[in-house]
Motif scaffolding. Structure first.
Motif, PDB file in Angstrom:
ATOM      1  N   UNK A   1      43.304  34.053  34.866  1.00 26.29           N
ATOM      2  CA  UNK A   1      42.849  34.843  35.392  1.00 26.29           C
ATOM      3  C   UNK A   1      42.408  34.775  37.053  1.00 26.29           C
ATOM      4  N   UNK A   2      43.701  35.333  38.284  1.00 27.33           N
ATOM      5  CA  UNK A   2      43.876  34.974  39.779  1.00 27.33           C
ATOM      6  C   UNK A   2      42.933  36.096  40.874  1.00 27.33           C
ATOM      7  N   UNK A   3      41.756  35.004  41.457  1.00 26.22           N
ATOM      8  CA  UNK A   3      41.392  36.145  41.813  1.00 26.22           C
ATOM      9  C   UNK A   3      41.320  35.190  43.893  1.00 26.22           C
ATOM     10  N   UNK A   4      40.657  35.884  44.713  1.00 19.87           N
ATOM     11  CA  UNK A   4      40.670  34.719  45.744  1.00 19.87           C
ATOM     12  C   UNK A   4      39.570  33.916  45.753  1.00 19.87           C
ATOM     13  N   UNK A   5      38.788  33.921  44.551  1.00 22.53           N
ATOM     14  CA  UNK A   5      38.056  32.737  44.605  1.00 22.53           C
ATOM     15  C   UNK A   5      38.056  31.661  43.077  1.00 22.53           C
ATOM     16  N   UNK A   6      39.999  31.366  42.841  1.00 25.98           N
ATOM     17  CA  UNK A   6      40.813  30.384  42.171  1.00 25.98           C
ATOM     18  C   UNK A   6      40.873  31.040  40.999  1.00 25.98           C
ATOM     19  N   UNK A   7      41.708  30.295  40.376  1.00 25.12           N
ATOM     20  CA  UNK A   7      42.299  30.322  38.992  1.00 25.12           C
ATOM     21  C   UNK A   7      41.430  30.056  38.344  1.00 25.12           C
ATOM     22  N   UNK A   8      41.366  30.946  36.422  1.00 21.87           N
ATOM     23  CA  UNK A   8      40.188  30.783  35.566  1.00 21.87           C
ATOM     24  C   UNK A   8      41.231  30.858  34.311  1.00 21.87           C
ATOM     25  N   UNK A   9      40.935  30.376  33.214  1.00 18.32           N
ATOM     26  CA  UNK A   9      41.189  29.998  32.258  1.00 18.32           C
ATOM     27  C   UNK A   9      40.609  31.768  31.850  1.00 18.32           C
ATOM     28  N   UNK A  10      41.119  32.678  31.067  1.00 14.09           N
ATOM     29  CA  UNK A  10      40.827  33.892  30.582  1.00 14.09           C
ATOM     30  C   UNK A  10      39.504  33.724  29.434  1.00 14.09           C
ATOM     31  N   UNK A  11      40.050  32.769  28.356  1.00 11.36           N
ATOM     32  CA  UNK A  11      39.033  32.651  27.459  1.00 11.36           C
ATOM     33  C   UNK A  11      37.966  32.452  27.702  1.00 11.36           C
ATOM     34  N   UNK A  12      37.551  33.116  27.450  1.00 14.19           N
ATOM     35  CA  UNK A  12      35.102  32.721  27.638  1.00 14.19           C
ATOM     36  C   UNK A  12      34.733  31.278  28.083  1.00 14.19           C
ATOM     37  N   UNK A  13      34.084  31.378  29.123  1.00 13.62           N
ATOM     38  CA  UNK A  13      33.883  30.082  29.060  1.00 13.62           C
ATOM     39  C   UNK A  13      35.207  30.434  31.029  1.00 13.62           C
ATOM     40  N   UNK A  14      36.129  30.406  30.733  1.00 11.07           N
ATOM     41  CA  UNK A  14      36.386  30.288  31.854  1.00 11.07           C
ATOM     42  C   UNK A  14      36.651  29.240  32.637  1.00 11.07           C
ATOM     43  N   UNK A  15      37.790  27.891  32.232  1.00 13.08           N
ATOM     44  CA  UNK A  15      37.443  27.523  33.033  1.00 13.08           C
ATOM     45  C   UNK A  15      37.760  27.084  33.816  1.00 13.08           C
ATOM     46  N   UNK A  16      37.995  25.995  34.807  1.00 11.64           N
ATOM     47  CA  UNK A  16      38.742  26.582  36.478  1.00 11.64           C
ATOM     48  C   UNK A  16      39.970  25.492  35.867  1.00 11.64           C
ATOM     49  N   UNK A  17      41.262  26.162  36.676  1.00 14.13           N
ATOM     50  CA  UNK A  17      42.391  25.672  36.568  1.00 14.13           C
ATOM     51  C   UNK A  17      42.998  25.232  38.520  1.00 14.13           C
ATOM     52  N   UNK A  18      42.744  24.422  38.163  1.00 18.51           N
ATOM     53  CA  UNK A  18      42.922  23.479  40.289  1.00 18.51           C
ATOM     54  C   UNK A  18      44.339  23.290  40.059  1.00 18.51           C
ATOM     55  N   UNK A  19      45.055  24.249  41.120  1.00 13.88           N
ATOM     56  CA  UNK A  19      46.300  24.266  41.552  1.00 13.88           C
ATOM     57  C   UNK A  19      46.688  23.737  42.353  1.00 13.88           C
ATOM     58  N   UNK A  20      45.470  23.584  43.592  1.00 16.08           N
ATOM     59  CA  UNK A  20      45.904  22.998  44.665  1.00 16.08           C
ATOM     60  C   UNK A  20      45.169  21.657  45.774  1.00 16.08           C
TER      61      UNK A  20
END
Length: 672
Positions: A623-642
DNA sequence: GCCA
DNA sequence: CAGTACG
DNA sequence: TGGCCGTTACTG
């Protein structure tokens, strides 16, 4: 290819006979015709002064490759035209009410410009600027349908009588070089009747499906091999490498012919890239004029609550806007992802219409209702639903109607939106935008004097895409230290308010919802803000901006301001009215760890951003949005690309690469 | 309205 | 909850 | 044939 040999290549003398000017408006049914021959026929007609129409409801003479009355009726009905057969001798009745206009609701015909408005608006300290009661293009009454009388070829120019005629009639006319009677070719003589009940867009009927199939095949062909240069013997158009078509073969005469080499499709066309975020889309694409027509149609879809239509047109527009060549043939359109026969036919209409316009798009200019809705939705805080409510339930047609009869029922932001209606519609020049950014940045640093390094400001939105005039100002404030960005929006807004730069705060957005707590558990404890959740961490503020400085000294025309002293002696001690324009400014605060996402999410055009989310979901399950990238699986871990990016530009680039977008300059994200 |  | 906003 | 951006976040 032409199963219909109308345009003779040896058109020395008689190129334009017979003359079809005297015929009623003609529509050519695409059924059973290839796109190519359809267009060929239409060009033949246009060349001979036919009043060709692409709006079948206007047509009174319809040509088609069909032979049966029943079939003809079906064809018409599938295009929204309901008919009943009439005998050839029955006298036509008259009908023809174009657009049932709404009851005239006795509106008082003059506008009292309201003192009332401005006195009522005090509740949140709105200063009474003079009311928003500006001249608005007021809708013109629908001109009585002017169907100009004209000699009719076969009497069928009567307003509601439609003749469906075999295409062969045209061929014979061309061959004979004179207008022949349609009588022997008449398939169906009909009278138009109102569509039953609601304009049901009934099932597509297999006839349209069928014609669509033909065009569908054409589309596939177009993808594989660019449209075949018409049987113009000579010329092997070599496959040129880049976008720069070789010089067109001069065909001294007939200019209308497609005797040009096809464009080599850009890679994204060949690879059928359907996501706008994966293409380069400049601010001023080669087909901008056509795009502007499509934008009008899309806007009509918005005003009529057709969200899916809006999405569809947005997709098509984005594809055409990314296409690097000036489109010459509608078959080129068929090769583009997100475009199909509908858009291809619209392009053909555009290309062959006198003024390069589309009948559907023109509706926006001529329909009083649409104009009213358009006016209303331009009020900040009024969307399509409310605009329709105002117009259709309250029967308001002007802004003054709203002010007079609905002011107390408006929300606070709608009152503000109405008050600064004209000013918000003024484009903001780039120098002014950067000036505003500088002031906001200055205040940000003023309220964080111990920040160590300065708070940075990125100007995003339309400005970053290169627009010369921006609808609003979008700013992202950030700092490497999260303690600094915490609560920054509130403090900055307060500071700017106190100096008079911000006159209203329309809305404050809170970014970290309760759900986000789980996504940043590591932060929750690490931060000194340990206690629970900080509900006061505001992410963005949508505000009204006005430069508080203006020349209020009178010394130019000293003495006797004979004009103003009448009623406002009271307020005018030293403060005259601030004449500076009010603007919309969005102030966003992003923590450093996701500033790349923020910049990426706030720079793209709407379609770019929507497609970005779709793409990220589809290809990564994120899930991308302007506040970050997360896993879509529940609990959505942060995906830090930057991680590791040292500047916000660099961090944005890292995010784009991490998402698989490659890099695209901001100026190439103008999807419209 | 277009596409997977 | 519906409506609107943001890109 | 179902899906179309966002489990957006705010207002009222």
């Amino acid at each position: 290819m032409s199963e219909h040999t109308a345009s003779s290549p040896t058109n020395d003398e008689v190129d334009s006979s017979p003359d079809f000017l005297s015929c009623p408006p003609i529509f050519v049914l695409p059924t059973h015709l290839s796109l190519e021959s359809l267009h060929e026929i239409e060009e033949d007609l246009v060349k001979r002064n036919a009043r060709l129409t692409y709006d079948i409801s206007e047509a009174r003479l319809i040509l088609g490759k069909i032979g049966q009355e029943k079939r003809a009726a079906l064809e018409l009905r599938s295009r929204g035209v309901w008919t009943e057969p009439i005998s050839k001798y029955e006298p036509p009745t008259k009908r023809r009410r174009v657009e049932a206009q709404e009851p005239v609701k006795s509106a008082r015909q003059d506008d009292i410009i309201d003192l009332s408005t401005e006195t009522e608006d005090e509740e949140d300290g709105m200063r009474s600027r003079h009311g928003p009661s500006r001249h608005l293009n007021r809708p013109k009454p629908p001109s009585a349908s002017a169907s100009t009388p004209h000699p009719s070829i076969a009497s069928s120019d009567q307003s509601d009588v439609i003749s469906v005629v075999k295409l062969d009639w045209l061929n014979q006319c061309l061959q004979a070089q004179e207008l022949l009677s349609i009588e022997p070719y008449l398939v169906y003589l009909a009278r138009q009747i109102p569509s039953p009940a609601k304009p049901q867009p009934n099932q597509p009927t297999k006839t349209t499906t069928k014609s669509a199939d033909i065009l569908q095949r054409a589309k596939q062909d177009a993808v594989l091999q660019p449209p075949p240069p018409p049987p113009t013997h000579n010329h092997h158009s070599r496959t040129h490498t880049t976008h720069q078509p070789p010089p067109l073969p001069q065909t001294t005469t007939s200019e209308h012919d497609e005797v040009v080499s096809p464009h080599s499709p850009p890679p994204w066309v060949k690879n059928n890239i359907i996501y706008a975020c994966l293409r380069s889309t400049p601010l001023h694409p080669p087909n901008e004029d056509f795009i502007n027509q499509l934008l009008k149609i899309r806007h009509i879809r918005e005003l009529t609550l057709d969200e899916i239509g809006v999405r569809a047109y947005s997709t098509s527009i984005a594809a055409i806007a990314a296409y690097p060549h000036e489109i010459r043939r509608s078959s080129e359109i068929l090769s583009l992802p997100g475009c199909d026969t509908k858009i291809a036919n619209l392009f053909h209409e555009y290309q062959h219409s006198a003024n390069h316009t589309l009948a559907t798009a023109n509706e926006l200019d001529i329909s009083p209702s649409l104009q009213t809705l358009h006016t209303f939705t331009n009020i900040w805080g009024v969307g399509t639903k409310t605009a329709r409510d105002f117009h259709y339930n309250h029967n308001w047609t002007t802004l003054d109607d709203i002010i007079e009869h609905g002011w107390p029922t408006l929300s606070r932001v709608q009152q503000i939106g109405l008050k600064y209606y004209d000013e918000f519609l003024q484009g903001i020049p780039r120098p002014e935008t950067s000036h505003i950014a500088a002031i906001v940045t200055k205040h940000a640093n003023r309220v964080r004097p111990d920040a160590g390094t300065p708070i940075q400001c990125a100007i995003v939105g339309g400005y970053r895409r290169g627009k010369p005039l921006c609808g609003d100002v979008d700013l992202i404030l950030t700092h490497r230290d999260e303690h600094i960005t915490k609560n920054l929006v509130v403090d900055v807004v307060a500071s700017l308010e106190s100096e008079g730069w911000i006159t209203h705060t329309l809305v404050l957005h809170l970014m970290h919802s309760q759900r986000d707590q789980q996504t940043l558990p590591y932060r929750a404890s690490d931060d000194s803000t340990a206690p629970g959740k900080n509900f006061d961490t505001l992410d963005k503020a949508l505000v009204v901006w006005q430069d508080p400085h203006f020349d209020d000294s009178d010394h130019h025309h000293h003495h006797s301001h004979a004009d103003t002293d009448s009623e406002e002696e009271k307020t005018r001690q030293k403060r005259k009215r601030n004449p500076n324009i009010h603007h919309r400014v969005d102030i966003i605060v992003s923590p450093w760890r996701t500033v790349g996402c923020a910049v990426l999410g706030w720079t793209g055009d709407k379609t770019f951003e929507r497609d970005l989310r779709r793409y990220v979901k589809k290809t990564h399950g994120w899930k991308f949005d302007s506040s970050g990238v997360r896993e879509r699986t529940t609990g959505g871990q942060v995906v830090d690309l930057e991680a590791g990016g040292e500047t916000w530009e660099e961090r944005e680039r890292l995010v784009m690469q991490g998402l698989g977008l490659g890099w695209r300059d901001p100026e190439e994200r103008c999807t419209r």
